[in-house]
Write a protein that holds these residues in place. Structure first.
Motif, PDB file in Angstrom:
ATOM      1  N   TYR A  45       0.750  -1.187   0.066  1.00  0.00           N
ATOM      2  CA  TYR A  45       0.073   0.018  -0.043  1.00  0.00           C
ATOM      3  C   TYR A  45       0.919   1.180  -0.066  1.00  0.00           C
ATOM      4  O   TYR A  45       0.591   2.045  -0.662  1.00  0.00           O
ATOM      5  N   ASP A  46       2.100   1.253   0.666  1.00  0.00           N
ATOM      6  CA  ASP A  46       2.636   2.275   0.814  1.00  0.00           C
ATOM      7  C   ASP A  46       3.498   2.530  -0.508  1.00  0.00           C
ATOM      8  O   ASP A  46       3.750   3.854  -0.986  1.00  0.00           O
ATOM      9  N   ASN A  47       3.705   1.616  -1.270  1.00  0.00           N
ATOM     10  CA  ASN A  47       4.485   1.653  -2.736  1.00  0.00           C
ATOM     11  C   ASN A  47       3.389   2.127  -3.521  1.00  0.00           C
ATOM     12  O   ASN A  47       3.678   3.110  -4.592  1.00  0.00           O
ATOM     13  N   ALA A  48       2.410   1.867  -3.587  1.00  0.00           N
ATOM     14  CA  ALA A  48       1.132   2.296  -4.555  1.00  0.00           C
ATOM     15  C   ALA A  48       0.933   3.829  -3.977  1.00  0.00           C
ATOM     16  O   ALA A  48       0.660   4.623  -5.269  1.00  0.00           O
ATOM     17  N   VAL A  49       0.813   4.450  -2.875  1.00  0.00           N
ATOM     18  CA  VAL A  49       0.576   5.760  -2.292  1.00  0.00           C
ATOM     19  C   VAL A  49       1.909   6.442  -2.954  1.00  0.00           C
ATOM     20  O   VAL A  49       1.669   7.517  -3.643  1.00  0.00           O
ATOM     21  N   GLU A  50       2.948   6.014  -2.950  1.00  0.00           N
ATOM     22  CA  GLU A  50       4.118   6.666  -3.335  1.00  0.00           C
ATOM     23  C   GLU A  50       4.083   6.734  -4.915  1.00  0.00           C
ATOM     24  O   GLU A  50       4.675   7.956  -5.656  1.00  0.00           O
ATOM     25  N   ASN A  51       3.884   5.610  -5.671  1.00  0.00           N
ATOM     26  CA  ASN A  51       3.889   5.900  -6.951  1.00  0.00           C
ATOM     27  C   ASN A  51       2.842   6.774  -7.459  1.00  0.00           C
ATOM     28  O   ASN A  51       2.838   7.595  -8.511  1.00  0.00           O
ATOM     29  N   ALA A  52       1.590   6.759  -6.671  1.00  0.00           N
ATOM     30  CA  ALA A  52       0.521   7.837  -7.150  1.00  0.00           C
ATOM     31  C   ALA A  52       0.921   9.026  -7.126  1.00  0.00           C
ATOM     32  O   ALA A  52       0.511   9.869  -7.843  1.00  0.00           O
ATOM     33  N   ILE A  53       1.784   9.550  -5.796  1.00  0.00           N
ATOM     34  CA  ILE A  53       2.132  10.825  -5.588  1.00  0.00           C
ATOM     35  C   ILE A  53       2.989  11.253  -6.804  1.00  0.00           C
ATOM     36  O   ILE A  53       2.951  12.354  -7.380  1.00  0.00           O
ATOM     37  N   LYS A  54       3.990  10.480  -7.177  1.00  0.00           N
ATOM     38  CA  LYS A  54       4.852  10.924  -8.374  1.00  0.00           C
ATOM     39  C   LYS A  54       4.039  10.907  -9.661  1.00  0.00           C
ATOM     40  O   LYS A  54       4.687  11.662 -10.593  1.00  0.00           O
ATOM     41  N   LYS A  55       2.995   9.981  -9.912  1.00  0.00           N
ATOM     42  CA  LYS A  55       2.394  10.074 -10.931  1.00  0.00           C
ATOM     43  C   LYS A  55       1.293  11.411 -11.279  1.00  0.00           C
ATOM     44  O   LYS A  55       0.983  12.103 -12.126  1.00  0.00           O
ATOM     45  N   SER A  56       1.038  11.776 -10.199  1.00  0.00           N
ATOM     46  CA  SER A  56       0.138  13.124 -10.101  1.00  0.00           C
ATOM     47  C   SER A  56       1.054  14.287 -10.377  1.00  0.00           C
ATOM     48  O   SER A  56       0.261  15.545 -10.121  1.00  0.00           O
ATOM     49  N   SER A  57       2.250  14.364 -10.496  1.00  0.00           N
ATOM     50  CA  SER A  57       2.839  15.806 -10.855  1.00  0.00           C
ATOM     51  C   SER A  57       2.728  16.137 -12.227  1.00  0.00           C
ATOM     52  O   SER A  57       2.747  15.398 -13.040  1.00  0.00           O
ATOM     53  N   PRO A  58       2.307  17.566 -12.324  1.00  0.00           N
ATOM     54  CA  PRO A  58       2.484  18.565 -11.174  1.00  0.00           C
ATOM     55  C   PRO A  58       1.071  18.484 -10.651  1.00  0.00           C
ATOM     56  O   PRO A  58      -0.088  18.172 -11.107  1.00  0.00           O
ATOM     57  N   LEU A  59       1.327  18.918  -9.322  1.00  0.00           N
ATOM     58  CA  LEU A  59      -0.092  18.855  -8.399  1.00  0.00           C
ATOM     59  C   LEU A  59      -0.773  20.258  -8.624  1.00  0.00           C
ATOM     60  O   LEU A  59      -0.410  21.160  -9.230  1.00  0.00           O
ATOM     61  N   PRO A  60      -2.266  20.151  -8.238  1.00  0.00           N
ATOM     62  CA  PRO A  60      -3.112  21.300  -8.671  1.00  0.00           C
ATOM     63  C   PRO A  60      -2.389  22.723  -7.754  1.00  0.00           C
ATOM     64  O   PRO A  60      -2.042  22.568  -6.818  1.00  0.00           O
ATOM     65  N   LYS A  61      -3.027  23.685  -8.225  1.00  0.00           N
ATOM     66  CA  LYS A  61      -2.462  25.074  -7.389  1.00  0.00           C
ATOM     67  C   LYS A  61      -3.473  25.622  -6.776  1.00  0.00           C
ATOM     68  O   LYS A  61      -4.828  25.183  -7.218  1.00  0.00           O
ATOM     69  N   LYS A  62      -3.458  26.885  -6.159  1.00  0.00           N
ATOM     70  CA  LYS A  62      -4.481  27.382  -5.346  1.00  0.00           C
ATOM     71  C   LYS A  62      -5.190  28.115  -6.433  1.00  0.00           C
ATOM     72  O   LYS A  62      -4.975  28.267  -7.418  1.00  0.00           O
ATOM     73  N   LYS A  63      -6.277  29.036  -5.868  1.00  0.00           N
ATOM     74  CA  LYS A  63      -7.185  29.775  -6.739  1.00  0.00           C
ATOM     75  C   LYS A  63      -6.432  30.732  -7.049  1.00  0.00           C
ATOM     76  O   LYS A  63      -6.471  31.408  -8.173  1.00  0.00           O
TER      77      LYS A  63
END
Length: 346
Positions: free
Chosen positions: A309-327
């Motif tokens: 589960y930890d590896n899946a979460v870490e891969n998901a974080i890297k895959k989500s780059s770039p992250l959303p910005k504020k308004k």
């Protein structure tokens, strides 16, 4: 014993006279032959000129007999003289017969000759006119025969054209019937194809509708989960400090901004393990990013106790780059994100 000839007239033995010279006899014979050739040449030249004969048609009630043509007198050819015999006297040749007297030519009446000539011309003219009429009639007959032949050929051509046209019409009708049949078959095939496409479109629309409904339900569930997460982690993200005060003095982080980042990362988690585990497994990660939202580092702060589960979460974080910005278009340099296994879609 040798017999002697005896002359019975004189009663004395006959004696052969002495032979004279032959040149006089040879000269006489040559002269006689030359004379004979001369007379023959004269006779041929005289007979080569034909008399002029005049023909005339005499029309009279009395029957008259035309005068016979004048007879041409011919001189009899002289016989060659026999060679002279010695001491024998030859009798003199008889005189040549007198040439026959030509009959007088009959007198011709010029007036009757002209009349006969005119009649002959008229007869020739009539014969010529008859010949011309005959030729003209033959020409007309040939033209009429040619016209009949042309008319017959034209009829045969029209008949052949008619047959060809009927044949072409039959072929055209057969072609039209075949084209109509093919068009009908094509229309039926097209109708069947359209029906199949319509059914497929209806099935596709139903599937899209179901997918949209499912997506809306998932979005609703995600929004609810986001709201629950916001209510649960707002304090944890905002109070992630090492101070000793009961409450932090730093400003609180935008809850909508944190929820947007968490939702994007959770949508990329690919965990194939079972989520039905005792306890509440939770993984906490610290994320550093650039002002553009690009992730530069990911560090695990707390493990969930499940490496997969930890590896899946870490891969998901890297895959989500770039992250959303504020308004306002800005980002937080460092973010601590909490990921509970119970929040994963089932």
């Amino acid at each position: 014993m040798q017999n002697k000839q005896i002359d019975h007239v004189h009663g004395v033995p006959y004696s052969v006279p002495r032979e004279r010279s032959r040149w006089p006899s040879l000269g006489l014979a040559l002269a006689m032959h030359l004379g004979l050739l001369f007379f023959l040449w004269i006779g041929v030249q005289w007979q080569s000129t034909e008399p002029v004969a005049v023909e005339a048609e005499v029309w009279d009630l009395k029957v008259q007999t035309a005068a016979p043509p004048p007879e041409v007198a011919t001189e009899p050819e002289p016989q060659p003289a026999p060679p002279p015999t010695p001491a024998v006297a030859e009798p003199a040749p008889p005189p040549p017969p007198p040439p026959p007297v030509a009959a007088p030519e009959p007198k011709v009446d010029l007036r009757e000759a002209e009349i006969a000539l005119e009649r002959k011309k008229a007869k020739l003219k009539e014969e010529k006119a008859a010949e011309d009429a005959r030729k003209k009639q033959e020409q007309q007959d040939r033209e009429e025969t040619k016209r009949e032949q042309d008319k017959q050929k034209q009829k045969e051509k029209e008949k052949a054209d008619k047959l060809e046209k009927e044949k072409a019409d039959k072929l055209e009708k057969a072609k039209q019937a075949k084209d109509k049949e093919l068009a009908q078959e094509k229309a039926e095939a097209q109708a069947q194809k359209d029906q199949e496409q319509k059914e497929q479109a209806e099935k596709k629309a139903a599937a899209e509708k179901a997918a949209k409904a499912k997506k809306a339900a998932e979005q609703k569930a995600a929004d609810k989960a986001r709201a629950d997460e916001m209510s649960r982690i707002t304090g944890a993200v905002g109070t992630g400090t090492t101070g000793t005060a009961a409450k932090a003095t730093a400003p609180r982080m935008d809850s909508g901004y944190v929820a947007a980042i968490t939702t994007k990362i959770k949508s990329n988690i690919a965990y194939s393990g079972s989520t039905d585990v005792p306890g509440a497994p939770r993984a906490v990660y610290k994320i550093e990013q650039l002002p553009t939202g690009e992730i530069i580092s990911v560090r695990k702060i707390k493990s969930s106790g499940l490496p997969a589960y930890d590896n899946a979460v870490e891969n998901a974080i890297k895959k989500s780059s770039p992250l959303p910005k504020k308004k306002d278009g800005t980002v937080e340099r460092e973010i601590e994100a909490v990921f509970d296994m119970k929040d994963l879609p089932k």
